[in-house]
Design a protein around this motif. Structure first.
Motif, PDB file in Angstrom:
ATOM      1  N   ASP A 301       0.819  -1.210   0.000  1.00  0.00           N
ATOM      2  CA  ASP A 301       0.000   0.000   0.000  1.00  0.00           C
ATOM      3  C   ASP A 301       0.855   1.263   0.000  1.00  0.00           C
ATOM      4  O   ASP A 301       0.575   2.228  -0.731  1.00  0.00           O
ATOM      5  CB  ASP A 301      -0.921   0.013   1.223  1.00  0.00           C
ATOM      6  N   HIS A 304       2.511   2.038  -3.459  1.00  0.00           N
ATOM      7  CA  HIS A 304       1.553   2.519  -4.454  1.00  0.00           C
ATOM      8  C   HIS A 304       1.106   3.946  -4.149  1.00  0.00           C
ATOM      9  O   HIS A 304       1.024   4.791  -5.058  1.00  0.00           O
ATOM     10  CB  HIS A 304       0.348   1.578  -4.501  1.00  0.00           C
ATOM     11  N   ARG A 348       1.001  -4.844  -7.886  1.00  0.00           N
ATOM     12  CA  ARG A 348       0.123  -3.715  -7.579  1.00  0.00           C
ATOM     13  C   ARG A 348       0.460  -2.492  -8.443  1.00  0.00           C
ATOM     14  O   ARG A 348      -0.437  -1.864  -9.024  1.00  0.00           O
ATOM     15  CB  ARG A 348       0.235  -3.352  -6.099  1.00  0.00           C
TER      16      ARG A 348
END
Length: 471
Positions: A301, A304, A348
């Protein structure tokens, strides 16, 4: 540690008694090293040359024998003093051994012999077994090189998916941060060099020096100026932006690359406000590439989100494959990096439309220390012995663990020139030396003799090792 320099004491205690345990009239023994499976289906062979040069290159002396004799007498083990004295007197202290191995850098499927060790003197039949402890430690550089090689294939996949020139990018995509996370300086050297078979970036100085000392490589890898938390937080929270500005003014020159850890307080504020507003024009005007380093939080997370925030501020171009490439800035993630997180992060960011070239990884303990001998199930076993003039097969086949069944015979590793297949075969008894064995049409020996009777016969360069790993 100078007290560990005696080769005779670089062994396990019980090895001192094994010369009394072989059958009468034993004249020779033959051992091999293999990976019996493990996490990866292929291994990249590396590190034997460094071990041979460091430990077998110095002849045994009578002083070493004296020290070992006294040690084992006090330690409670019998000691083959006469056998070691004979090695000193007859062979000048150089060990009567023949070691064959696949050329370093070769990638070989598991369950095949990678190294063979055999005695060359009838009275020193016990010697290969005695050196097991020392020689089997090559599991470590092989396993580091193997993990690093497989990580390179993962990163290569995402670069080929999302980058216009993957070959120009991949060398610096996995940086070694592992020196402080290993058990010893020797581990840092061997493991650090093993990683550099595959990549060109490191902060592990010992790895670069190991490649220089044992593989003739003047400079195996490179690094860049980079901040740590102490150099940022010593400015205080209120002057965080001044710490960043100082990094730019000290190191940000046209064409340079500078890395700045930016999560000391609030990584998102650091990107939005400090890098994205206050220092944005200075970053661009410097002509350098700023590499922002997050160092906390959930890696997938955080990476990104940071790429998205940098994109909002510095913008991007779109490459020929349709992926976004940030202007002026990049990201390096060094926290929580392991084989699983690398794949998850790259999945991702590429699904989010960003090229993998925007990102590099730093890997520490997981790269150089997060492995053990069982990662690739390494073993060194006896497979043949010559007794009363005849070779016999030596093997084990425990009913409680078929996976530990060992190979038998004097072994050769063969490679098929056309199909790329591999075979470990037992050489017929009437063949005097393993390297005299003539394989079937299409097959060729994959091992060469690297060490014989105290002499190094192959002296690979680091460039040769790297070339084989790429092949």
């Amino acid at each position: 540690m100078r007290h560990l320099e005696n080769l005779i004491l670089n062994t396990d205690s019980y090895k001192a008694s094994h010369w009394l345990q072989y059958p009468p009239h034993t004249e020779a023994t033959f051992f091999y090293v293999e990976s019996r499976g493990g996490v990866y289906e292929r291994t990249l062979f590396f590190g034997l040359q460094a071990i041979l040069k460091e430990y077998l290159g110095t002849p045994v002396t009578h002083a070493m024998v004296d020290e070992a004799r006294d040690f084992f007498a006090a330690h409670g083990e019998p000691f083959n003093e006469a056998g070691w004295r004979r090695i000193v007197d007859t062979f000048g202290g150089r060990l009567p051994l023949r070691i064959r191995a696949v050329p370093e850098g070769t990638v070989v499927p598991t369950h095949h012999a990678l190294v063979t060790i055999e005695s060359t003197d009838p009275d020193s039949y016990w010697l290969p077994s005695y050196l097991e402890t020392l020689l089997l430690r090559l599991w470590y550089p092989v396993t580091v090189a193997t993990q690093s090689w497989h990580l390179k294939q993962t990163i290569r996949y995402y670069l080929e998916l999302s980058c216009d020139d993957p070959a120009a990018q991949i060398g610096f995509k996995l940086h070694d941060f592992g020196a402080r996370g290993v058990s010893s300086a020797e581990s840092a050297g061997l493991g650090g060099a093993a990683h550099l078979v595959n990549f060109l970036g490191t902060d592990t100085v010992s790895g670069v020096l190991t490649a220089r000392a044992y593989y003739h490589e003047p400079m195996a890898a490179f690094s860049i100026p980079a901040a740590e938390h102490s150099t940022i937080t010593s400015w205080g929270r209120e002057r965080e932006v001044d710490a960043y500005r100082n990094m730019l003014r000290q190191f940000a020159k046209p064409g340079a690359v500078v890395a700045v850890v930016s999560d000391s307080y609030d990584i998102y504020r650091a990107i939005r406000e400090h890098w994205g507003k206050t220092l944005r024009d200075e970053v661009i005007a410097s002509g350098a590439t700023l590499v922002v380093r997050p160092d906390s939080g959930e890696p997938v997370d955080v990476v990104h989100q940071c790429l998205t925030l940098l994109d909002e501020t510095f913008g991007h171009t779109v490459n020929a494959k349709g992926y976004k490439v940030l202007k002026h800035v990049r990201l390096i993630q060094g926290d929580g990096i392991n084989p699983n997180s690398i794949r998850a992060i790259l999945e991702r960011v590429t699904k989010g439309g960003y090229s993998a070239e925007n990102l590099a990884f730093g890997m520490g303990g997981a790269l150089l220390q997060g492995i053990n001998r069982d990662t690739q199930k390494f073993a060194l076993k006896c497979s043949a012995a010559k007794i009363d003039g005849a070779w016999i097969d030596v093997f084990k086949a425990p009913i409680t663990d078929p996976g530990k069944q060992s190979k038998r015979g004097r072994l050769a590793l063969l490679h098929h020139r056309e199909f790329g297949s591999w075979r470990t075969v037992a050489v017929p008894d009437d063949v005097a030396r393993v390297d005299d064995y003539v394989p079937d049409a299409g097959w060729e020996h994959a091992m060469v003799t690297v060490w014989e009777n105290g002499e190094l016969l192959q002296d690979w360069t680091f460039a040769q090792v790297r070339g084989r790993s790429e092949a």
